[in-house]
Design a protein around this motif. Structure first.
Motif, short mmCIF file in Angstrom:
data_model
loop_
_atom_site.label_atom_id
_atom_site.label_comp_id
_atom_site.label_asym_id
_atom_site.label_seq_id
_atom_site.Cartn_x
_atom_site.Cartn_y
_atom_site.Cartn_z
N GLY A 35 -14.26 0.80 -13.54
CA GLY A 35 -15.62 0.66 -13.05
C GLY A 35 -16.17 -0.74 -13.01
N ILE A 36 -15.36 -1.74 -13.34
CA ILE A 36 -15.83 -3.13 -13.31
C ILE A 36 -15.86 -3.61 -11.85
N ILE A 37 -16.98 -4.19 -11.44
CA ILE A 37 -17.12 -4.69 -10.07
C ILE A 37 -16.36 -6.00 -9.93
N ILE A 38 -15.54 -6.08 -8.88
CA ILE A 38 -14.73 -7.28 -8.63
C ILE A 38 -15.52 -8.22 -7.71
N PRO A 39 -15.74 -9.48 -8.12
CA PRO A 39 -16.46 -10.42 -7.24
C PRO A 39 -15.58 -10.81 -6.04
N ASP A 40 -16.21 -11.23 -4.95
CA ASP A 40 -15.48 -11.59 -3.73
C ASP A 40 -14.40 -12.64 -3.98
N SER A 41 -14.68 -13.59 -4.86
CA SER A 41 -13.72 -14.68 -5.11
C SER A 41 -12.46 -14.20 -5.83
N ALA A 42 -12.51 -13.05 -6.47
CA ALA A 42 -11.36 -12.55 -7.23
C ALA A 42 -10.63 -11.40 -6.52
N LYS A 43 -11.13 -10.98 -5.36
CA LYS A 43 -10.49 -9.87 -4.65
C LYS A 43 -9.14 -10.29 -4.09
N GLU A 44 -8.19 -9.38 -4.21
CA GLU A 44 -6.85 -9.60 -3.65
C GLU A 44 -6.89 -9.34 -2.15
N LYS A 45 -6.11 -10.09 -1.39
CA LYS A 45 -5.99 -9.86 0.03
C LYS A 45 -5.24 -8.54 0.23
N PRO A 46 -5.76 -7.62 1.07
CA PRO A 46 -5.08 -6.34 1.24
C PRO A 46 -3.69 -6.51 1.85
N GLN A 47 -2.77 -5.64 1.44
CA GLN A 47 -1.41 -5.68 1.95
C GLN A 47 -1.03 -4.36 2.62
N GLN A 48 -2.05 -3.60 3.01
CA GLN A 48 -1.84 -2.31 3.63
C GLN A 48 -2.84 -2.16 4.77
N GLY A 49 -2.43 -1.53 5.85
CA GLY A 49 -3.35 -1.33 6.96
C GLY A 49 -2.84 -0.31 7.94
N LYS A 50 -3.70 0.01 8.91
CA LYS A 50 -3.38 1.01 9.93
C LYS A 50 -3.05 0.30 11.24
N VAL A 51 -1.98 0.72 11.89
CA VAL A 51 -1.55 0.13 13.15
C VAL A 51 -2.47 0.61 14.26
N ILE A 52 -3.07 -0.32 15.00
CA ILE A 52 -4.02 -0.01 16.06
C ILE A 52 -3.35 -0.10 17.44
N LEU A 53 -2.61 -1.17 17.69
CA LEU A 53 -1.91 -1.36 18.96
C LEU A 53 -0.47 -1.77 18.70
N VAL A 54 0.42 -1.33 19.58
CA VAL A 54 1.84 -1.65 19.46
C VAL A 54 2.33 -2.21 20.80
N GLY A 55 3.06 -3.32 20.75
CA GLY A 55 3.64 -3.88 21.96
C GLY A 55 4.90 -3.13 22.35
N GLU A 56 5.43 -3.47 23.49
CA GLU A 56 6.67 -2.85 23.96
C GLU A 56 7.84 -3.33 23.10
N ALA A 57 8.94 -2.59 23.17
CA ALA A 57 10.15 -2.97 22.44
C ALA A 57 10.80 -4.18 23.10
N LYS A 58 11.45 -5.00 22.29
CA LYS A 58 12.27 -6.08 22.82
C LYS A 58 13.64 -5.51 23.16
N LYS A 59 14.41 -6.21 23.97
CA LYS A 59 15.73 -5.70 24.36
C LYS A 59 16.62 -5.44 23.15
N GLU A 60 16.61 -6.35 22.21
CA GLU A 60 17.51 -6.25 21.05
C GLU A 60 16.88 -5.56 19.84
N GLU A 61 15.58 -5.17 19.94
CA GLU A 61 14.89 -4.59 18.79
C GLU A 61 13.97 -3.45 19.24
N PRO A 62 14.35 -2.19 19.00
CA PRO A 62 13.46 -1.09 19.36
C PRO A 62 12.23 -1.06 18.46
#
Length: 92
Positions: free
Chosen positions: A27-54
């Motif tokens: 329940g301790i509030i984390i100040p903005d200066s101490a917040k960790e950068k998020p490492q998780q997210g939701k994919v919104i847009l996807v580009g086309e596949a490259k020839k060598e990489e689906p």
């Protein structure tokens, strides 16, 4: 979130990062200066596949990525990350 008009280049994805934690488990509030950068997210847009990489990642997937992956963008007052599919470490 508004519908995005645009296109992502081949091999790239646009991710909406998850919000940073506001409180600790005890329940301790984390100040903005101490917040960790998020490492998780939701994919919104996807580009086309490259020839060598689906494209394995698809729209709507929740992904984990490295702490310093991607390029931060602000589109219509929303924060996003533009990254290569290779920056994704894990798909949930």
């Amino acid at each position: 979130m508004a519908e995005l008009n645009g296109k992502v280049l081949p091999g790239k994805i646009l991710v909406k990062p998850q919000e940073a934690e506001e409180k600790t488990a005890s329940g301790i509030i984390i100040p903005d200066s101490a917040k960790e950068k998020p490492q998780q997210g939701k994919v919104i847009l996807v580009g086309e596949a490259k020839k060598e990489e689906p494209m394995v990642v698809k729209e709507g997937d929740v992904v984990l990525y490295g702490k310093y992956s991607g390029t931060e963008l602000s589109i219509e007052n929303e924060d996003y990350l533009l990254m290569s599919q290779q920056d994704v470490l894990y798909i949930l």
